[in-house]
Design an enzyme around this catalytic site. Sequence first.
Site, short mmCIF file in Angstrom:
data_model
loop_
_atom_site.label_atom_id
_atom_site.label_comp_id
_atom_site.label_asym_id
_atom_site.label_seq_id
_atom_site.Cartn_x
_atom_site.Cartn_y
_atom_site.Cartn_z
N ILE A 534 0.82 -1.22 0.00
CA ILE A 534 0.00 0.00 0.00
C ILE A 534 0.85 1.26 0.00
O ILE A 534 0.31 2.37 0.01
CB ILE A 534 -0.96 0.02 1.21
N VAL A 542 5.44 -0.71 2.71
CA VAL A 542 4.33 -0.87 3.63
C VAL A 542 3.30 -1.82 3.02
O VAL A 542 2.93 -1.68 1.84
CB VAL A 542 3.67 0.48 3.95
N LYS A 556 5.20 -2.17 8.04
CA LYS A 556 6.29 -1.55 7.30
C LYS A 556 7.53 -2.43 7.40
O LYS A 556 8.06 -2.64 8.49
CB LYS A 556 6.59 -0.16 7.85
N ASP A 651 11.30 15.13 7.86
CA ASP A 651 10.84 14.72 6.53
C ASP A 651 9.34 14.95 6.40
O ASP A 651 8.58 14.04 6.05
CB ASP A 651 11.19 13.25 6.28
#
Length: 891
Positions: A534, A542, A556, A651
């Site tokens: 996904i 993930v 993940k 990030d």
Amino acid sequence: MGSSAAPSSCHPLLFPLLFLIWAVVLFPSPTGAGPVSVPSISANFTASYLQFIDNSGAFLASQNSSFQARITNAKPESTSFYFVIIHVDSNTIVWSANRNQPIAKSSELRLTANGLTLYNDTGHPIWSTPRNLPSVSSMHLLESGNLVLLDGRNNTLWESFDFPTDVLVVGQKLRVGKSLVSSLSDGDLSEGSYRFVIGYNDAMLQWNGMNYWKLSMDKRAFRDTNFPVEYMVLNFTGLYLIGGNGLQIVIKVILDDSSDVSANSPYFRIVKLDQNGMFSVVKINVMGRSSEQEFRGPTDSCQIPFICRRLGVCTNGGSCQCAPAFHYDPNMNSGDCVPTDGSLALPGSCNGSSSNSTAVKYLTLRNDLDYFSNDFADPVVHDVSLSACQNLCSINCSCLGVFYSQVSGSCYMVMNYIGSIMIKSSSTDRLGYIKTIALGVPNGYSQKTKSDFPVVAVILLPSSGVIVIALVAILIWLRRRRRRWEKFADSKLGRDYSSSSAEGEMEFVSIPGLPIRFDFKVLAVATGGFKTQIGSGGFGTVYKGTLRDGTDVAVKKITCLGSQGKREFLTEIAVIGKIHHVNLVKLKGFCAYRGQRFLVYEYMSRGSLDRTLFHGEPVLQWNERYEIALGTARGLAYLHSGCEHKIIHCDVKPENILLHDKSQVKISDFGLSKLLSPEQSGLFTTMRGTRGYLAPEWLTSSAISDKTDVYSYGMVLLELIRGKKNSSPQTHSNNSSGTDSNRENVAPSSSSSGESGNRLVYFPLFALEMHEERRYMELADPRLMGQVRSEDVEKLVRVALCCVHEEPNLRPSMSNVVGMLEGGVPLGEPRMESLNFLRFYGRRFTEASTLKENMNSEQNQLMLYRQPTTNSNSSYNSFSYMSSQQVSGPR
């Protein structure tokens, strides 16, 4: 008669003079001490208990004498003295400076221009206000009970309210991250083991760092909003947790008979954390010297962790007896319980070595007994057997016992400290096992196993020996066959077989704040063999999964484990496992298997913002975009100021902002997070982040701080406004009077001429230009087709431009961003001089876009900064071309 009249006539003048001389000789005035009961004292003042012994050590009083500053002892018979603030009528100590370092009668307190310092009887400083204070002019004791130091302009330099001890008075704020700490006893003000801590979502009681009660658990506590908590305050009506820039009530406890307690009433109200771990609001009648508890937590005394000492079972609100297989220590009066079997002892202090070289035996508790911390902590591991759970405890010298659930296979550990045992308050199948050490058996189980093995029988019975050898050979063959099968399966799933070791995987169990550890087989089944991908990010891929209980999760798989891979993984699970916020993705657990690392997150049904915003149908409406902007800001504000340590995400981008049903927005991916204590400077040695969201300081070797996230957030905000990537080309007509909001969808002109037709522009620069011209509707996503007002767009544009100032100190904090979006803080005004760099970004963007089109190459390098060839008054640094890899860091 005449001769006797002369002395008589001198009497009115002689005796007062003699008395004054006598007083000065016998009772010299302390240097700069001044009179007692004054509300303020100037600098160059010295005081000690002996100088004010007739007034119980008091030397400073509030204006109405409700509070006094004293050097005194907590009890008359005590020889330990403290510098305290005391409520006079109730004789309640509300603050103490040196609670952990008592002084003698002759010790001195000195007020100088550098601050307030307390010295012991040998002249060494043992407590002081911060040494970097500006010039201190005076010290005041306010009628609220707050002791303050002021400068010559009456600005507050320091106040005792910022450093609470075990008491809060009316109006005193206990801020997030601060705590009340219990005293050891009424006569010993030293810090005890209990704390009352203000967290981001609640207030909680802790014993040796373990939670045992939360304010929201009480039936009288009502939660009004989900705003992040900023502070707790007690007033004349109740107890409140406040958030939303001090404007919103998060949790409230309304107290009875509040009308009786006011500024002019004979009642005095305090919050108190007592020596036994009970949190209470106490109303004191200063006339009758009586008091009553208006509120207490927990209401059941058996919930207090050490109410019955070690391994005592608490019943009926405080009745204590030892747990089965234990009795009170006959050799000590501590009240602790010890094993009834004299050959067993409780583990001693942990010296860093494991206890696997010592015989370990577990004593089983009754099935109706439980431990307080089990309801406040996640299991250390799921889906294991009881023996595996106990083995984990046996090899960990800090583990003192386990509680095990047979239904879920969950293993809870009692670490470092063990307190009282309580009757189960809910239906749970957890059973408790207390770890003990067998005395006099140095080699533990291994020795016992060797001594019990019938070696002689094997020698005397050759046939038995053959059978044993055959069985061992079969077991070895089966084990090797299983390993070969597992290795083949690993290769099919792309797993690294050679990098695992039992010791290497076991280290994850000892990480403080560790979330649930999942078995690899559970995740493999949940994800169907990792089939449904996904998403993917800088550190992994993930997959969607469904656990056995039907819960959807996002798993993940960390795929970029380079030299820093293990460090990044440990950082992520340590950070995310400890924090909980409505706008942060919750880490449900992790898995470490054969050199691989997996993180298990809550599943966000709508995926990442970039998919919904840039490619989604239907179009994301304006009110949803606004809620996403606000939720993201709240999440970042929590990371920056709501945690125990400041966390910088590094990030922030649409791919790391996830959406769920009912417009829930949460920030994800803390693989790039950095933890900063207040003492750390915030400098990093490697560039992290994603091109297009990197703040200028990444490129100038400047300090990286929380303002770096603010810049990235501003860039995301601009993309929310436009509905496209900031770096995707759009056209901008030179006709400034035009109002065609659809022109950004026109095909870009290859000429990029700024003088004829259209020119390619960088959207943040376009936003700056439209802000200067107050033409905000030019910036709104044209797909909204007029469903947004100009003032709504202006609000987000101004916030975004303030966030992307070149100078970090000009950017607002994320808390202020939240305030501006909510309306509690005035909108900032973008500073043009700090936004001119966008013009050079825009110029290089146009050049690079044209060059890329001409070269038709994905390897074209984007020059972000360069000194312009034309004359300019700006003094921006000159940078050479930088590739996307250099700008973004390793992905």
